[in-house]
Design a protein around this motif. Structure first.
Motif: not given
Lengths: 141, 258
Positions: A12-16
């Motif tokens: 769910g994180s938008a940050l890779e």
């Protein structure tokens, strides 16, 4: 807030996340380290036997007619319509997902791709002459 | 203390990785460039040391494995001690040259290392989703929307002029938005960073590309702030966080060129 500690991303994180220490793709390594670091000038030490400046001469992205036509092509191809009347989302494919290796490399610009090609050539020992060629700096940077 | 007495043979050089405080000790599993990987040594002089490994001068340098080994060594060093990266590919004739280098610039290197103590670099990169960006632009920019209508379904030969004008509008909008996004990112997270450096875009759809120097005590808060920023833009920008890294963007590349 949970924080990923390794390469990847939280569900769910938008940050890779991509760790250092060589954990990224080759394109990440190239972009992170090349053209960085202390330069030991020949005037300071005459004992330098060689600095192979593996250089990305087109890291600076210069908009060109080619770029313009590509953007226009995207408008056509993707049937991009003003927001609210969305076009064909499946056609953008990986654009919405995590960056794949191929996509990342393709993002480095023409010269970078060439250099990556040279590096790969070196690895596979197919091109001994090119291995020894020096890559020159681009003074435009 | 590394103190090899044998003078380097003519065909052997020393590949320099980085400058560190003299108490840094390479572990036996540290691997340098080359195949097989070179043994990493520390050549010490006063408070400073240089991490090096022997390379054959006939060996090509710059294979992917070499670049990765160089970064891995510097990043793993940065996790435990400050390190000034030396530009990839720097090879000197031998220990004497390393001694000369450290003698000539001892104070400058020591000062730079002191500033980097207990810090690592993180690089934040973001790329616009092309469809999302362009559809947003067309909604707000009537001239661009009109051009898009003229272009759609017609070949490049038929409408090359219109395509170039449309593409130029999009490229200009990306550039403006990129400047704004870089500013917004810095506004959002810079209070957790000691320094920042905007990097040049590496792709025409780059949205943000900024390196941050972050103190160990601020890492968690910094990462949290970047996550929040990414979350606010999840539709428009694919965000990546690279790090922790050695401080590649906070070493003046030309500090020795005078």
């Amino acid at each position: 807030m949970t924080v990923a500690t390794a390469t990847g991303s939280q569900p769910g994180s938008a940050l890779e996340r991509s760790s250092g220490a060589g954990g990224g793709t080759l394109a990440d390594v190239v972009e992170t380290v090349l053209d960085k670091g202390v330069v030991i000038d020949a005037q300071v030490s005459v004992a330098i036997v060689g600095i192979q400046l593996v250089e990305i001469n087109a890291r600076i992205v210069i908009a060109s007619v080619e770029t313009y036509l590509r953007f226009a092509e995207a408008v056509d191809r993707l049937s991009i319509t003003p927001k609210g009347a969305k076009g064909l989302p499946d056609m953008v494919g990986d654009a919405a997902g995590a960056a794949t290796k191929g996509r990342t490399i393709s993002g480095l610009g023409q010269a970078a791709r060439e250099i990556t090609g040279v590096v790969v050539d070196s690895l596979s020992d197919r091109s001994p002459e090119r291995e020894r060629s020096h890559w020159h700096r681009d003074e435009e940077r | 203390m590394t103190n090899r007495q044998t003078p380097p043979a003519a065909e052997i050089g020393l590949f320099l990785y980085g400058i560190v405080p003299s108490d840094v000790e390479p572990t036996p599993d540290a691997e340098g460039i080359g195949s097989p990987p070179g043994e990493v040594l520390a050549i010490r002089q006063g408070d400073l040391a240089v991490l090096v490994s022997e390379v054959g001068l006939e060996e090509p340098i710059g294979r992917p494995a070499d670049l990765t080994a160089y970064q891995r060594l510097l990043d793993s060093t940065a996790a435990i001690a400050p390190v000034l990266p030396v530009r990839f590919g720097t090879v000197v004739t031998g220990e004497d040259a390393v001694d000369d280098l450290l003698n000539a610039h001892h104070d400058r290197f020591a000062g730079a290392l002191a500033e980097l103590a207990d810090h690592v670099q993180y690089t934040v990169q973001g790329r616009f989703d092309e469809e999302e960006f362009i559809s947003g632009l067309l909604a707000q920019n009537p001239p661009a929307a009109a051009l898009a209508d003229q272009v759609r379904g017609r070949s490049e030969v038929e409408c090359r002029e219109e395509r170039i004008r449309l593409g130029e509008l999009i490229a200009q909008a990306v550039e403006l938005r990129r400047e704004a996004e870089n500013r917004d990112l810095i506004d959002a997270v810079d209070r957790y960073a000691t320094a920042n450096a905007v990097r040049p875009p590496s792709h025409e759809l780059d949205a943000v590309n900024v390196a941050f120097l972050v103190a160990a005590d601020d890492e968690d808060a910094f990462i949290g702030a970047v996550e929040d920023f990414a979350d606010r833009r999840r539709e428009l920008i694919r965000m990546r966080l690279l790090g922790p890294l050695a401080s590649y963007d906070f070493v003046s590349a030309h500090q020795l060129v005078e």
